[in-house]
Write a protein that holds these residues in place. Sequence first.
Motif, PDB file in Angstrom:
ATOM      1  N   TRP A 101      33.449  33.650  20.106  1.00 38.49           N
ATOM      2  CA  TRP A 101      34.199  33.462  21.348  1.00 38.49           C
ATOM      3  C   TRP A 101      35.630  33.952  21.163  1.00 38.49           C
ATOM      4  O   TRP A 101      36.221  33.813  20.082  1.00 38.49           O
ATOM      5  N   CYS A 102      36.203  34.479  22.215  1.00 42.04           N
ATOM      6  CA  CYS A 102      37.610  34.863  22.162  1.00 42.04           C
ATOM      7  C   CYS A 102      38.261  34.628  23.514  1.00 42.04           C
ATOM      8  O   CYS A 102      37.592  34.320  24.505  1.00 42.04           O
ATOM      9  N   ILE A 103      39.584  34.743  23.550  1.00 41.28           N
ATOM     10  CA  ILE A 103      40.365  34.640  24.778  1.00 41.28           C
ATOM     11  C   ILE A 103      41.165  35.927  24.918  1.00 41.28           C
ATOM     12  O   ILE A 103      41.842  36.349  23.967  1.00 41.28           O
ATOM     13  N   VAL A 104      41.106  36.546  26.092  1.00 44.64           N
ATOM     14  CA  VAL A 104      41.849  37.768  26.371  1.00 44.64           C
ATOM     15  C   VAL A 104      43.059  37.403  27.225  1.00 44.64           C
ATOM     16  O   VAL A 104      42.908  37.012  28.383  1.00 44.64           O
ATOM     17  N   PRO A 105      44.275  37.471  26.671  1.00 43.40           N
ATOM     18  CA  PRO A 105      45.461  37.116  27.450  1.00 43.40           C
ATOM     19  C   PRO A 105      45.857  38.237  28.401  1.00 43.40           C
ATOM     20  O   PRO A 105      46.030  39.382  27.991  1.00 43.40           O
ATOM     21  N   ALA A 106      45.997  37.914  29.689  1.00 38.14           N
ATOM     22  CA  ALA A 106      46.268  38.924  30.705  1.00 38.14           C
ATOM     23  C   ALA A 106      47.344  38.452  31.668  1.00 38.14           C
ATOM     24  O   ALA A 106      47.303  37.308  32.154  1.00 38.14           O
ATOM     25  N   GLU A 107      48.288  39.327  31.952  1.00 31.09           N
ATOM     26  CA  GLU A 107      49.290  39.056  32.982  1.00 31.09           C
ATOM     27  C   GLU A 107      48.702  39.300  34.362  1.00 31.09           C
ATOM     28  O   GLU A 107      48.921  38.521  35.297  1.00 31.09           O
ATOM     29  N   GLU A 108      47.938  40.376  34.500  1.00 33.27           N
ATOM     30  CA  GLU A 108      47.330  40.743  35.769  1.00 33.27           C
ATOM     31  C   GLU A 108      45.961  41.376  35.516  1.00 33.27           C
ATOM     32  O   GLU A 108      45.766  42.067  34.506  1.00 33.27           O
ATOM     33  N   LEU A 109      45.022  41.125  36.410  1.00 29.52           N
ATOM     34  CA  LEU A 109      43.738  41.807  36.425  1.00 29.52           C
ATOM     35  C   LEU A 109      43.730  42.723  37.644  1.00 29.52           C
ATOM     36  O   LEU A 109      44.226  42.343  38.706  1.00 29.52           O
ATOM     37  N   TYR A 110      43.174  43.917  37.506  1.00 28.01           N
ATOM     38  CA  TYR A 110      43.180  44.869  38.619  1.00 28.01           C
ATOM     39  C   TYR A 110      41.754  45.108  39.113  1.00 28.01           C
ATOM     40  O   TYR A 110      40.836  45.320  38.317  1.00 28.01           O
ATOM     41  N   GLU A 111      41.596  45.083  40.444  1.00 23.57           N
ATOM     42  CA  GLU A 111      40.302  45.304  41.070  1.00 23.57           C
ATOM     43  C   GLU A 111      40.475  46.184  42.306  1.00 23.57           C
ATOM     44  O   GLU A 111      41.525  46.147  42.962  1.00 23.57           O
ATOM     45  N   PRO A 112      39.447  46.966  42.680  1.00 22.53           N
ATOM     46  CA  PRO A 112      39.529  47.806  43.881  1.00 22.53           C
ATOM     47  C   PRO A 112      39.142  47.033  45.138  1.00 22.53           C
ATOM     48  O   PRO A 112      38.103  46.378  45.178  1.00 22.53           O
ATOM     49  N   CYS A 113      39.982  47.108  46.158  1.00 27.16           N
ATOM     50  CA  CYS A 113      39.692  46.495  47.454  1.00 27.16           C
ATOM     51  C   CYS A 113      39.357  47.613  48.444  1.00 27.16           C
ATOM     52  O   CYS A 113      40.134  48.571  48.599  1.00 27.16           O
ATOM     53  N   GLU A 115      38.689  47.116  51.817  1.00 31.79           N
ATOM     54  CA  GLU A 115      38.783  46.618  53.187  1.00 31.79           C
ATOM     55  C   GLU A 115      39.362  47.642  54.162  1.00 31.79           C
ATOM     56  O   GLU A 115      39.147  47.539  55.366  1.00 31.79           O
ATOM     57  N   THR A 116      40.092  48.631  53.660  1.00 36.06           N
ATOM     58  CA  THR A 116      40.643  49.678  54.524  1.00 36.06           C
ATOM     59  C   THR A 116      39.713  50.881  54.617  1.00 36.06           C
ATOM     60  O   THR A 116      40.019  51.855  55.306  1.00 36.06           O
ATOM     61  N   GLY A 117      38.584  50.833  53.928  1.00 40.29           N
ATOM     62  CA  GLY A 117      37.658  51.956  53.921  1.00 40.29           C
ATOM     63  C   GLY A 117      37.801  52.853  52.713  1.00 40.29           C
ATOM     64  O   GLY A 117      36.948  53.710  52.466  1.00 40.29           O
ATOM     65  N   VAL A 118      38.886  52.697  51.954  1.00 34.16           N
ATOM     66  CA  VAL A 118      39.095  53.423  50.705  1.00 34.16           C
ATOM     67  C   VAL A 118      39.488  52.410  49.630  1.00 34.16           C
ATOM     68  O   VAL A 118      39.962  51.314  49.937  1.00 34.16           O
ATOM     69  N   ALA A 119      39.304  52.787  48.385  1.00 37.31           N
ATOM     70  CA  ALA A 119      39.622  51.873  47.286  1.00 37.31           C
ATOM     71  C   ALA A 119      41.129  51.788  47.082  1.00 37.31           C
ATOM     72  O   ALA A 119      41.789  52.799  46.856  1.00 37.31           O
ATOM     73  N   VAL A 120      41.668  50.579  47.170  1.00 40.95           N
ATOM     74  CA  VAL A 120      43.075  50.317  46.899  1.00 40.95           C
ATOM     75  C   VAL A 120      43.147  49.318  45.748  1.00 40.95           C
ATOM     76  O   VAL A 120      42.536  48.242  45.819  1.00 40.95           O
ATOM     77  N   ARG A 121      43.845  49.683  44.697  1.00 41.50           N
ATOM     78  CA  ARG A 121      43.947  48.778  43.552  1.00 41.50           C
ATOM     79  C   ARG A 121      44.799  47.568  43.905  1.00 41.50           C
ATOM     80  O   ARG A 121      45.899  47.702  44.434  1.00 41.50           O
ATOM     81  N   TRP A 122      44.254  46.380  43.609  1.00 40.40           N
ATOM     82  CA  TRP A 122      44.983  45.133  43.805  1.00 40.40           C
ATOM     83  C   TRP A 122      45.215  44.473  42.438  1.00 40.40           C
ATOM     84  O   TRP A 122      44.407  44.628  41.517  1.00 40.40           O
ATOM     85  N   ALA A 123      46.321  43.732  42.343  1.00 39.61           N
ATOM     86  CA  ALA A 123      46.629  42.951  41.150  1.00 39.61           C
ATOM     87  C   ALA A 123      46.340  41.481  41.427  1.00 39.61           C
ATOM     88  O   ALA A 123      46.764  40.951  42.458  1.00 39.61           O
ATOM     89  N   ILE A 124      45.609  40.823  40.525  1.00 37.01           N
ATOM     90  CA  ILE A 124      45.299  39.402  40.643  1.00 37.01           C
ATOM     91  C   ILE A 124      46.025  38.669  39.527  1.00 37.01           C
ATOM     92  O   ILE A 124      45.980  39.084  38.361  1.00 37.01           O
ATOM     93  N   ARG A 125      46.711  37.587  39.876  1.00 36.91           N
ATOM     94  CA  ARG A 125      47.487  36.818  38.903  1.00 36.91           C
ATOM     95  C   ARG A 125      47.176  35.334  39.036  1.00 36.91           C
ATOM     96  O   ARG A 125      46.805  34.868  40.113  1.00 36.91           O
ATOM     97  N   ARG A 126      47.376  34.609  37.961  1.00 29.93           N
ATOM     98  CA  ARG A 126      47.351  33.145  38.027  1.00 29.93           C
ATOM     99  C   ARG A 126      48.742  32.684  38.431  1.00 29.93           C
ATOM    100  O   ARG A 126      49.740  33.124  37.850  1.00 29.93           O
ATOM    101  N   ILE A 127      48.830  31.821  39.418  1.00 30.64           N
ATOM    102  CA  ILE A 127      50.124  31.426  39.959  1.00 30.64           C
ATOM    103  C   ILE A 127      51.005  30.752  38.907  1.00 30.64           C
ATOM    104  O   ILE A 127      52.219  30.970  38.866  1.00 30.64           O
ATOM    105  N   ALA A 128      50.405  29.974  38.022  1.00 30.21           N
ATOM    106  CA  ALA A 128      51.185  29.170  37.074  1.00 30.21           C
ATOM    107  C   ALA A 128      51.510  29.866  35.761  1.00 30.21           C
ATOM    108  O   ALA A 128      52.106  29.256  34.880  1.00 30.21           O
TER     109      ALA A 128
END
Length: 248
Positions: A101-113, A115-128
């Motif tokens: 098992w391991c833990i991967v420390p990340a400031e942001e995860l990026y995923e394609p959205c 919703e506009t009909g084309v892929a737009v990269r979004w950043a996901i963060r933990r608020i805390a």
Amino acid sequence: MCSNYKPVTLSDRLLAHFGVVRPDGETPVETWPGYRAPFIVRPDAKEEADKEQGREAMVGQYGLLPHWSKDLMLGRKTYNCRSETAAEKPSFREAWRKRRWCIVPAEELYEPCWETGVAVRWAIRRIAGPMGVAGLWGMWIDPKTSERLPTFTMLTVNADDHPLYKRFHRPGEEKRMPVILHPEDFDAWLSCSLDQAPSFMRQFPAELLDAEPSPLPPRTTAARRLPRAKPKSRPPDLPGPEPDDLFS
């Protein structure tokens, strides 16, 4: 699937949020499959798989390489692991069964959205604060040079009904999200048994996450003329992930 993220590399943040000393070695501003980044294991896990307490940071390649892999190319497909089949798939089952098992420390995860009909990269963060993603790791030995290389992957779960992650990836595709751990669960995950491991494979609450568009900067003219250069914030020209049964 998470093929791109921003690792936690600042010494003070690794120590404050994960209780580990920053490992030696350069890491990129953003991580893609084949890049190297920090990940966290139990102390001396390389030699003592049953040690139960504490944490140690290492630098390894994003993309798990099982012992039978002939070269680094496989890591371009094994950067994510479906938690539902981790104990069965050839690329991941050894790491799972040996409790790597391991833990991967990340400031942001990026995923394609889309919703506009084309892929737009979004950043996901933990608020805390930064995120700790549950993963698997291994020590690959290059059959040509005998060089030892740590490698790792992120575990994922279904997110079809997740209020945030269901917005990402192409319409009609299964929605997946990395297994983001609650900080109070870090040590429990690193030392858990095989029977306990599935209890950590769950969605992270959407109300504890924040997200916004974060497009990649456009390539410069110079970068287009030099395709073999290694930019710090854009992936190498690699083939996309393949939903092959060996890696799914």
